[in-house]
Design a protein around this motif. Structure first.
Motif, PDB file in Angstrom:
ATOM      1  N   TRP A  36       0.805  -1.066   0.079  1.00  0.00           N
ATOM      2  CA  TRP A  36      -0.053  -0.074   0.083  1.00  0.00           C
ATOM      3  C   TRP A  36       0.957   1.253   0.069  1.00  0.00           C
ATOM      4  CZ3 TRP A  36      -5.099   0.308  -0.609  1.00  0.00           C
ATOM      5  CH2 TRP A  36      -5.883  -0.927  -0.478  1.00  0.00           C
ATOM      6  N   ARG A  38       0.722   5.827  -0.558  1.00  0.00           N
ATOM      7  CA  ARG A  38      -0.333   6.918  -0.579  1.00  0.00           C
ATOM      8  C   ARG A  38       0.306   8.426  -1.108  1.00  0.00           C
ATOM      9  NH1 ARG A  38      -0.768   7.912   5.836  1.00  0.00           N
ATOM     10  NH2 ARG A  38       1.157   8.683   6.396  1.00  0.00           N
ATOM     11  N   ARG A  45       4.388  10.149  -3.637  1.00  0.00           N
ATOM     12  CA  ARG A  45       4.006   8.982  -3.276  1.00  0.00           C
ATOM     13  C   ARG A  45       4.729   8.425  -2.347  1.00  0.00           C
ATOM     14  NH1 ARG A  45       0.685   5.432  -7.629  1.00  0.00           N
ATOM     15  NH2 ARG A  45       2.819   5.366  -8.463  1.00  0.00           N
ATOM     16  N   ASP A  90      -3.026  11.898   7.577  1.00  0.00           N
ATOM     17  CA  ASP A  90      -3.194  10.492   6.802  1.00  0.00           C
ATOM     18  C   ASP A  90      -4.125  10.911   5.366  1.00  0.00           C
ATOM     19  OD1 ASP A  90      -3.841   8.968   9.680  1.00  0.00           O
ATOM     20  OD2 ASP A  90      -2.026   8.810   8.742  1.00  0.00           O
ATOM     21  N   TYR A  94      -4.859   6.468  -1.643  1.00  0.00           N
ATOM     22  CA  TYR A  94      -4.346   5.380  -1.354  1.00  0.00           C
ATOM     23  C   TYR A  94      -4.229   4.216  -2.378  1.00  0.00           C
ATOM     24  CZ  TYR A  94      -3.802   6.797   3.583  1.00  0.00           C
ATOM     25  OH  TYR A  94      -3.483   7.476   4.577  1.00  0.00           O
ATOM     26  N   GLY A 116      -6.494   3.617  -7.209  1.00  0.00           N
ATOM     27  CA  GLY A 116      -6.391   4.688  -6.021  1.00  0.00           C
ATOM     28  C   GLY A 116      -7.799   5.023  -5.436  1.00  0.00           C
TER      29      GLY A 116
END
Length: 123
Positions: A36, A38, A45, A90, A94, A116
């Motif tokens: 994973w 993000r 990224r 956060d 993702y 994403g």
């Protein structure tokens, strides 16, 4: 060729939880390490975590360690990202990704990517 589709993103308040899912096509899902990543607005990224293809080990970025958990169900060709105690930082798109490298944490080691899903954490 592996195609992946993420889901489960959305808007959540700080301190809340979300679970992202990533469903992959193909018969060889179990042979891939699933990662994973993000990407926040205006930023590059970054790696979030990965679930290795053999042995089932997990590894997380320091920024999410203790809050995020990756799991996978090879029978369903699905990898999950459980996110708890979410913070505004956060907020990002993702992505799930698949790699034939067992322990990689870098983008270029991942061959296949989903489109994403947006996660937004409000303060």
């Amino acid at each position: 060729q592996v195609q992946m589709v993420e889901s489960g993103g959305g808007l959540v308040q700080a301190g809340g939880s979300l679970r992202l899912s990533c469903v992959a096509s193909g018969r060889t899902f179990s042979s891939y390490t699933m990662g994973w990543f993000r990407q926040a607005p205006g930023k590059e990224r970054e790696f979030v975590g990965r679930f290795s293809r053999s042995g089932g080990s997990t590894y997380y970025a320091d920024s999410v360690k203790g809050r995020f958990t990756i799991s996978r169900d090879n029978a369903k060709n699905t990898v999950y990202l459980q996110m708890n105690s979410l913070k505004p930082e956060d907020t990002a798109v993702y992505y799930c990704a698949a790699s034939t490298s067992t322990y990689s944490t870098i983008e270029r080691a991942y061959d296949y990517w989903g489109q994403g899903t947006q996660v937004t954490v409000s303060s």
